[in-house]
Design an enzyme around this catalytic site. Structure first.
Site, mmCIF file in Angstrom:
data_model
loop_
_atom_site.group_PDB
_atom_site.id
_atom_site.type_symbol
_atom_site.label_atom_id
_atom_site.label_comp_id
_atom_site.label_asym_id
_atom_site.label_seq_id
_atom_site.Cartn_x
_atom_site.Cartn_y
_atom_site.Cartn_z
ATOM 1 C CG ASN A 1 -12.175 1.492 2.816
ATOM 2 O OD1 ASN A 1 -11.572 1.964 1.878
ATOM 3 N ND2 ASN A 1 -12.376 2.186 3.946
ATOM 4 C CG ASN B 1 -2.153 0.631 1.296
ATOM 5 O OD1 ASN B 1 -2.755 0.774 2.361
ATOM 6 N ND2 ASN B 1 -2.662 1.025 0.161
ATOM 7 C CB THR C 1 -8.304 0.385 8.535
ATOM 8 O OG1 THR C 1 -8.348 0.735 7.136
ATOM 9 C CG2 THR C 1 -7.574 1.479 9.307
ATOM 10 C CB CYS D 1 -4.245 5.297 6.207
ATOM 11 S SG CYS D 1 -3.369 4.195 5.073
ATOM 12 N N GLY D 2 -4.199 2.392 8.202
ATOM 13 C CA GLY D 2 -3.355 1.511 9.029
ATOM 14 C C GLY D 2 -1.956 1.329 8.463
ATOM 15 C CG ASN D 3 -1.094 -1.059 5.098
ATOM 16 O OD1 ASN D 3 -0.711 -1.838 5.968
ATOM 17 N ND2 ASN D 3 -1.920 -1.403 4.125
ATOM 18 C CG ASN E 1 -8.629 7.689 0.412
ATOM 19 O OD1 ASN E 1 -7.904 6.752 0.738
ATOM 20 N ND2 ASN E 1 -9.823 7.910 0.956
ATOM 21 C CB CYS F 1 -6.603 -2.075 3.027
ATOM 22 S SG CYS F 1 -7.570 -0.859 3.950
ATOM 23 C CD GLU G 1 -6.954 1.283 0.495
ATOM 24 O OE1 GLU G 1 -6.981 2.497 0.786
ATOM 25 O OE2 GLU G 1 -5.915 0.598 0.511
ATOM 26 N NE ARG G 2 -14.116 5.993 2.557
ATOM 27 C CZ ARG G 2 -14.539 6.488 3.710
ATOM 28 N NH1 ARG G 2 -15.828 6.654 3.925
ATOM 29 N NH2 ARG G 2 -13.690 6.793 4.665
#
Ligand SMILES: N[C@@H](CCC[C@H](N)C(=O)O)C(=O)O
Length: 270
Positions: free
Chosen positions: A180, A13, A210, A74-76, A65, A208, A198-199
C-alpha cells in the site's frame, strides 16, 4: 442462495460485513469481487467475515480486498468488525479479541468510536530513494499488519496519488506481494494529514487504518513526535494513533481510535 449483509464504514473506508459464525458461507474471490463492485454489486473497498475462533480469541476476522484477494489485516475494517460482533451480541460486549492473519487484535467501544489494539509492527526501514513516475521519492516502509510505503510531501493535494501509488505498489523494491502507498504531510508536530493508495482496491480510498498507523510511526521516527499522533484522512475524519517505542524502531501498545459506522443492511441473491 440469499446472502444477508451489513454495510459499514470506518472513516469512509467501506465494507460489506458478513456473519459466517457457522462457516456455511464459502465465497470465491470472484464472488467477493462482484459483491464489492461499485457498479455491479453492493460496492465496497473490502469484505469482512466473522468466523469462529481457532486460536484463543473470541472470533476470527477474515478480510478480503475489493479485488477478492485475502489480506492479513485491515485497521478500519477491524474497528467495524468489533462493532459488528458487538451488535451480533446486542451491544453487550465491552471488549472483544479476535484473530487475524496478522495476529490477535482487541477492540473496545466508546459509543460509535472504537479503539483497536494492534499487533506489533515490523520491518521498519527509513529513507530508500526510489524512482517513481518520473520523480525520485524518499520512501519509508513498515508492516503494520499489511505492508505500507510512506512518503512525506509538502503539497499533499498536488500528489498524483493514483500514479505514484501504483508506481510504489508495483515497484520492484516491494515485490512479490506489493505494498500500500501513503503520502503524508506534517500539519503540526504530532498532527499529520495523509492520502492512501490501497493494494487490492488499486485506487485511493477515503482512509486506511493500517496506513494511518504506518504514517504516525514514521512521523515519530523522523521528528520524535510523541504519542498519540492525530491523523487527518482524505474522507475528512481525524483519528488517533497511540504507541510505545520499546526499543529503536520497535513498538508495542499500538492503538487506532476512530469511527466505525453502520450504513444499511440488505440481502443479495447469488
Ligand atoms: N483498508 C485497510 C487495509 C486493507 C488491506 C490492504 N488493502 C492490503 O492489501 O494490504 C486498513 O484500513 O488498514
Amino acid at each position: 442462495m440469499t446472502l444477508n449483509f451489513w454495510k459499514m464504514n470506518g472513516a469512509g473506508n467501506d465494507f460489506v460485513m458478513l456473519d459466517n459464525r457457522d462457516l456455511s458461507l464459502v465465497l470465491s474471490g470472484e464472488v467477493i469481487a462482484r459483491l464489492c463492485d461499485r457498479h455491479r454489486g453492493i460496492g465496497a473497498d473490502g469484505l469482512l467475515c466473522v468466523e469462529p475462533a481457532r486460536e484463543g480469541g473470541d472470533f476470527r476476522m477474515r478480510y478480503y480486498n475489493a479485488d477478492g484477494g485475502e489480506a492479513e489485516m485491515c485497521g478500519n475494517g477491524a474497528r467495524c468488525f468489533g462493532r459488528f460482533v458487538n451488535r451480533l451480541h446486542e451491544d453487550g460486549l465491552t471488549r472483544v479479541r479476535f484473530e487475524t492473519l496478522a495476529g490477535m487484535i482487541s477492540a473496545e467501544f466508546e459509543g460509535d468510536q472504537v479503539r483497536i489494539n494492534m499487533s506489533a509492527p515490523h520491518g521498519l526501514t527509513l529513507g530508500a530513494v526510489l524512482p517513481v513516475g518520473g520523480e525520485v521519492l524518499t520512501v519509508h516502509s513498515v508492516n503494520t499488519g499489511v505492508p505500507h510505503a510512506v512518503v512525506f510531501v509538502e503539497d499533499l493535494e498536488g500528489v498524483p496519488v493514483r500514479e505514484w501509488g501504483a508506481g510504489l505498489r508495483y515497484h520492484e523494491a516491494f515485490q512479490p506481494r506489493g505494498t500500500n502507498a501513503n503520502f503524508a504531510k506534517v500539519v503540526a508536530p504530532g498532527s499529520i494529514a495523509i492520502r492512501t493508495y490501497e493494494r487490492g482496491v488499486e485506487d485511493e480510498t477515503l482512509a486506511c487504518g493500517t496506513g494511518m498507523v504506518a504514517c504516525a510511526l514514521i512521523h515519530h521516527e523522523l521528528t520524535g513526535a510523541a504519542s498519540p499522533v492525530s491523523v487527518l484522512v482524505k474522507g475528512g475524519d481525524t483519528l488517533r494513533v497511540g504507541f510505545t517505542e520499546v526499543a529503536p524502531h520497535e513498538y508495542s501498545d499500538v492503538t487506532l481510535f476512530g469511527p466505525a459506522d453502520f450504513v444499511f443492511q440488505g440481502s443479495v441473491t447469488l
